[in-house]
Design a protein around this motif. Structure first.
Motif, PDB file in Angstrom:
ATOM      1  N   THR A 143       0.828  -1.202   0.000  1.00  0.00           N
ATOM      2  CA  THR A 143       0.000   0.000   0.000  1.00  0.00           C
ATOM      3  C   THR A 143       0.863   1.253   0.000  1.00  0.00           C
ATOM      4  OG1 THR A 143      -1.798  -1.145   1.131  1.00  0.00           O
ATOM      5  CG2 THR A 143      -1.818   1.250   1.228  1.00  0.00           C
ATOM      6  N   ARG A 176       1.657   1.958  -3.456  1.00  0.00           N
ATOM      7  CA  ARG A 176       0.476   2.490  -4.162  1.00  0.00           C
ATOM      8  C   ARG A 176       0.243   3.946  -3.822  1.00  0.00           C
ATOM      9  NH1 ARG A 176      -4.722  -0.359  -2.789  1.00  0.00           N
ATOM     10  NH2 ARG A 176      -5.525   1.066  -4.399  1.00  0.00           N
ATOM     11  N   VAL A 177       0.442   4.294  -2.570  1.00  0.00           N
ATOM     12  CA  VAL A 177       0.209   5.672  -2.129  1.00  0.00           C
ATOM     13  C   VAL A 177       1.255   6.620  -2.695  1.00  0.00           C
ATOM     14  CG1 VAL A 177       0.213   7.222  -0.127  1.00  0.00           C
ATOM     15  CG2 VAL A 177      -1.014   5.048  -0.016  1.00  0.00           C
ATOM     16  N   LEU A 228      -8.124   3.464  -0.822  1.00  0.00           N
ATOM     17  CA  LEU A 228      -6.661   3.436  -0.869  1.00  0.00           C
ATOM     18  C   LEU A 228      -6.048   3.118   0.488  1.00  0.00           C
ATOM     19  CD1 LEU A 228      -4.109   3.882  -2.606  1.00  0.00           C
ATOM     20  CD2 LEU A 228      -4.225   6.320  -1.995  1.00  0.00           C
TER      21      LEU A 228
END
Length: 257
Positions: free
Chosen positions: A149, A152-153, A186
């Motif tokens: 994650t 992704r962020v 998210l």
């Protein structure tokens, strides 16, 4: 006696000028009380929710000396102290300019001002002990609980440096405010939040956790720069989601705002 002339003491290397994007005042957002917030230019991350893409590059700032910025803080000194505030160095990412950040914090601290460092922790290894000795509070942006994650962020980088920096701050006893930006789809997964809450609860020195709801207020900056805003179609979190995430942190015994 050897007759040798003692070597002259080495002088400290000059502090480089900094690339300063801007400065402003805030109340209770960037540390306690009323703050003078100095935003440095340049950041190695490209967070999908970033509301200040205009601070990404060092060239977007203006070269300033530490003397200039300390003089600015000195003008605000009495007001900041009466208002229970101080100076916060933010960005961009201030640890991209560690020598400038260190000297600015050190000299503001010497003025008797409370000092805060606002950082992602990704470049935490660049913060030497002298920099942290001059820092009264670290506002640490923990962007995710898992490496996947985090990528992704941020679009790049690794989670491990932030966690390593957080543990170092805890070992030093440096006060922290942990920040977590809540983005639906998210960063809102319950297991993701639980990982961040577990790590945070294990750190001494955490004074509070700020769950910051995602917003689109910086979207116009992307348009002005000719960039697409990655989360243009993402809505801010609703009250129910905010309550659930804040509750997850509170359940670990943390103070949450």
């Amino acid at each position: 006696m050897t007759g040798r002339t003692p070597a002259a003491p080495r002088s400290a290397p000059p502090v480089p000028d900094g690339s300063v994007h801007s400065w402003d005042t805030s109340i209770g957002v960037d540390g306690p009380g009323t703050r003078l917030v100095v935003f440095l230019a340049g950041c190695p991350l490209r967070c999908r929710y970033c509301h200040s893409p205009d601070t990404w590059y060092g060239r977007s700032g203006r070269r300033r000396t530490v003397d200039e910025m300390v003089a600015l803080a000195a003008r605000y000194r009495r007001f900041l102290r009466v208002a229970g505030g101080g100076v916060t160095v933010s960005g961009g990412e201030p640890l991209l300019q560690p020598a400038f950040t260190r000297e600015l914090l050190r000299r503001c601290h010497a003025l008797g001002l409370h000092t805060a460092l606002d950082t992602s922790g990704f470049l935490g290894d660049r913060a030497d002990d002298a920099l942290l000795d001059a820092t009264d509070l670290v506002l640490l942006d923990v962007k995710a609980g898992s490496p996947a994650t985090y990528r992704r962020v941020t679009g790049t980088g690794r989670l491990a440096p932030t966690l390593r920096f957080a543990r170092r701050l805890a070992e030093r006893g440096t006060p922290m405010w942990i920040r977590y930006v809540l983005v639906p789809g998210l960063t809102d997964a319950a297991d993701e939040v639980a990982r961040v809450a577990d790590v945070t609860a294990g750190l001494t020195g955490v004074r509070r956790v700020e769950v910051l709801p995602f917003h689109r207020l910086g979207a116009h900056k992307y348009a002005e720069l000719g960039l697409a805003f990655p989360l243009a179609d993402t809505a801010p979190p609703d009250a129910e989601l905010l309550a659930r995430v804040r509750g997850q942190f509170a359940a670990r015994g943390l103070t949450v705002t």
